[in-house]
Scaffold this motif. Structure first.
Motif, PDB file in Angstrom:
ATOM      1  N   MET A  20      66.680  82.262  36.845  1.00 54.95           N
ATOM      2  CA  MET A  20      67.781  83.007  36.234  1.00 54.95           C
ATOM      3  C   MET A  20      68.935  82.104  35.797  1.00 54.95           C
ATOM      4  O   MET A  20      69.938  82.599  35.274  1.00 54.95           O
ATOM      5  N   LEU A  21      68.821  80.785  35.997  1.00 51.11           N
ATOM      6  CA  LEU A  21      69.975  79.915  35.799  1.00 51.11           C
ATOM      7  C   LEU A  21      70.479  79.945  34.364  1.00 51.11           C
ATOM      8  O   LEU A  21      71.691  79.902  34.114  1.00 51.11           O
ATOM      9  N   GLU A  22      69.573  80.018  33.394  1.00 53.85           N
ATOM     10  CA  GLU A  22      69.992  80.078  31.989  1.00 53.85           C
ATOM     11  C   GLU A  22      70.854  81.303  31.726  1.00 53.85           C
ATOM     12  O   GLU A  22      71.894  81.227  31.067  1.00 53.85           O
ATOM     13  N   HIS A  23      70.444  82.457  32.257  1.00 54.32           N
ATOM     14  CA  HIS A  23      71.205  83.686  32.054  1.00 54.32           C
ATOM     15  C   HIS A  23      72.525  83.646  32.821  1.00 54.32           C
ATOM     16  O   HIS A  23      73.551  84.130  32.332  1.00 54.32           O
ATOM     17  N   GLN A  24      72.511  83.036  34.006  1.00 56.89           N
ATOM     18  CA  GLN A  24      73.738  82.911  34.779  1.00 56.89           C
ATOM     19  C   GLN A  24      74.744  82.005  34.069  1.00 56.89           C
ATOM     20  O   GLN A  24      75.949  82.282  34.076  1.00 56.89           O
ATOM     21  N   ALA A  25      74.248  80.943  33.446  1.00 55.39           N
ATOM     22  CA  ALA A  25      75.141  80.048  32.707  1.00 55.39           C
ATOM     23  C   ALA A  25      75.784  80.769  31.521  1.00 55.39           C
ATOM     24  O   ALA A  25      76.969  80.566  31.223  1.00 55.39           O
ATOM     25  N   ARG A  26      75.035  81.637  30.860  1.00 58.70           N
ATOM     26  CA  ARG A  26      75.599  82.408  29.746  1.00 58.70           C
ATOM     27  C   ARG A  26      76.684  83.352  30.233  1.00 58.70           C
ATOM     28  O   ARG A  26      77.710  83.541  29.580  1.00 58.70           O
TER      29      ARG A  26
END
Length: 386
Positions: A20-26
Motif C-alpha cells: 500500500m506504500l504507493e497509495h499512502q505516499a499519494r
C-alpha cells in the motif's frame, strides 16, 4: 488557529499481499497540499504512524520525508505513538526533532507536558497522549485498577493538573484509544483486536476532558476522530478552528485516492459453457463503478472459468481475492449400487463433474487416466523372489 487532525497512517501495511506504500505516499502528498491550501497552523497526528513495531525501510523513509516536508511548512506538528508503533523507534531523538517544529510524544513520562502553539489570541496547550500500555504502567503509576480507562484517566489527571496552572489557556488533547459507550461496538477493519475482557475500551465520559466546540452556551464537550488513512474505513482528515471561545470542527476533507474502497461482488462471468478455455471473466456487465475499487469477487458460473483472475484483472486491476461459488449441483447421478465396481478413473471423472458442473474433455480425461495409472502398481513388474 487552523488545526488538521489525522491518524492511522499505518505506513508499511500490505493488504491481501498488495503493497500500500504507493497509495499512502499519494495521500501524504494530499495532506501537504491541504496544509498549504487551508493555511493550517497545527497538524495533529494521533498515533499508528506505522503498521507494525518494525516497519519496512521504505515506510520509515516515507515517514521521515513527510515529517521533513511538514517541518518546512508553516504548520507545527504534534505526533503521538499508537498501539501499532514502537514508541522507542518512533520517538528516537524526539528532543532534537522538537527544534524543527515536529513534536513527537511517545514517552509516558512526558504526559502532562504540553506543546505550546501561539496564535493571535495567545497560546494553545497541545497535549499528546501516546498509546499507554496498562500492564507496564499500572505499577509505575500506582494505579488501583487495570485497563486502558485507568491509564487514560491518570493521563487526563496529569493534563488537568498542568492546565490548572495555565488559567485561560485554550487546550487540545490528542490520544490513540478505543473509545466506546455501553452499546456493542463493531471492530475497526484497520485495527488488530487488543481487547482482553473489555479493558481496551475507554468510556465516552473521558471525552469531556478533550476538545471544546463552539456552540450555544454552555459550551458542549466534543471529541473528533480522524480515522484510517486509506478508505479501508471512514474519515481521513478533520479540519477545525481553535477560536478564543472554543473549538469548531469542520466537515472532514477527504481524499479517496481514486478508490471507491473495499467492495464485495458476486455474479456470473460472460462466459458461455463452451468457452472454458478463455473464461471471459472480465466481461462482467454493468460494474463500471468497481473498476477503481479493491475487490473481493465470487464467481457463480456453473463451470469454473480457466484463468479467471487473469481475465478479471484485465478490467478490474485491483482484484484482491477470487472465490468460486457455483450453484448447487445434484449428486443423484453419482449414486452407484454397492455391487458395481468403479475404476479410479471413473471416480475422478465423477468428482470433476460434481465440483465443476461439467464433465471432462477428452484431453482432460486422458490426463486423469495417466495420473491414475501412475499411482497404481505396475502389474507387469516381475516379482522379486527372495
Amino acid at each position: 488557529m487552523r488545526i488538521l487532525h489525522t491518524s492511522d497512517w499505518h505506513l508499511g501495511r500490505s493488504f491481501h499481499g498488495v503493497d500500500m506504500l504507493e497509495h499512502q505516499a499519494r495521500f501524504l502528498d494530499h495532506l501537504l497540499e491541504v496544509v498549504d491550501d487551508e493555511g493550517v497552523d497545527l497538524v495533529a497526528v494521533a498515533g499508528d504512524v506505522y503498521d507494525r513495531a518494525l516497519p519496512p525501510v521504505d515506510a520509515i523513509k516515507l515517514a521521515s520525508d513527510t515529517f521533513a516536508r511538514l517541518a518546512a511548512s508553516r504548520a507545527r506538528v504534534v505526533v503521538t505513538s499508537g498501539n501499532h508503533d514502537s514508541a522507542h523507534r518512533l520517538g528516537f531523538a524526539d528532543d532534537l526533532i522538537d527544534s524543527a517544529g515536529v513534536h513527537i510524544r511517545t514517552r509516558a513520562s512526558r504526559v502532562g507536558e504540553p506543546v505550546l502553539v501561539d496564535d493571535a489570541h495567545g497560546p494553545v496547550a497541545v497535549h499528546g497522549i501516546p498509546y499507554l500500555d496498562p500492564d507496564l504502567l499500572r505499577e509505575h503509576w500506582d494505579l488501583e485498577s487495570r485497563g486502558h480507562a485507568a491509564v487514560l484517566g491518570e493521563a487526563m489527571r496529569r493534563i488537568r493538573t498542568d492546565l490548572s496552572s495555565r488559567p485561560g489557556v485554550r487546550s487540545v488533547v490528542l490520544a490513540h484509544a478505543f473509545v466506546s459507550g455501553d452499546a456493542p461496538v463493531e471492530a475497526s477493519d484497520s485495527e488488530r483486536d487488543i481487547s482482553v475482557g473489555g479493558v481496551s475500551r475507554v468510556p465516552t465520559s473521558l471525552r469531556r476532558h478533550r476538545l471544546r466546540r463552539v456552540g450555544p452556551p454552555p459550551r458542549t464537550p466534543h471529541a473528533v476522530r480522524a480515522g484510517p488513512l486509506l478508505r479501508l474505513a471512514a474519515r481521513l482528515l478533520v479540519l477545525g478552528d481553535q477560536a478564543p471561545q472554543g473549538f469548531l470542527a469542520r466537515r472532514p476533507r477527504c481524499e479517496r485516492l481514486r478508490r471507491s474502497g473495499v467492495r464485495r461482488c458476486a455474479g456470473a462471468s460472460a462466459a458461455r459453457p463452451d468457452q472454458r478455455d478463455a473464461g471471459r471473466a472480465a466481461r462482467l456487465p454493468d460494474h463500471a463503478d468497481l473498476e477503481s475499487a479493491w475487490l473481493q469477487v465470487s464467481l457463480t458460473d456453473p463451470v469454473r472459468p480457466l484463468r479467471a483472475m487473469e481475465q478479471l484483472r484485465q478490467r478490474f486491476p485491483h482484484v484482491l481475492q477470487l472465490g468460486f461459488a457455483p450453484p448447487e449441483v445434484s449428486t443423484e447421478s453419482l449414486t452407484r449400487r454397492p455391487d458395481v465396481r468403479r475404476s479410479d478413473h471413473d471416480i475422478a471423472l465423477d468428482f470433476l463433474r460434481e465440483v465443476r458442473g461439467q464433465g471432462a474433455s477428452e484431453v482432460e480425461s486422458a490426463l486423469l487416466r495417466d495420473a491414475c495409472d501412475a499411482c497404481c502398481p505396475d502389474r507387469d513388474l516381475d516379482q522379486v523372489i527372495s
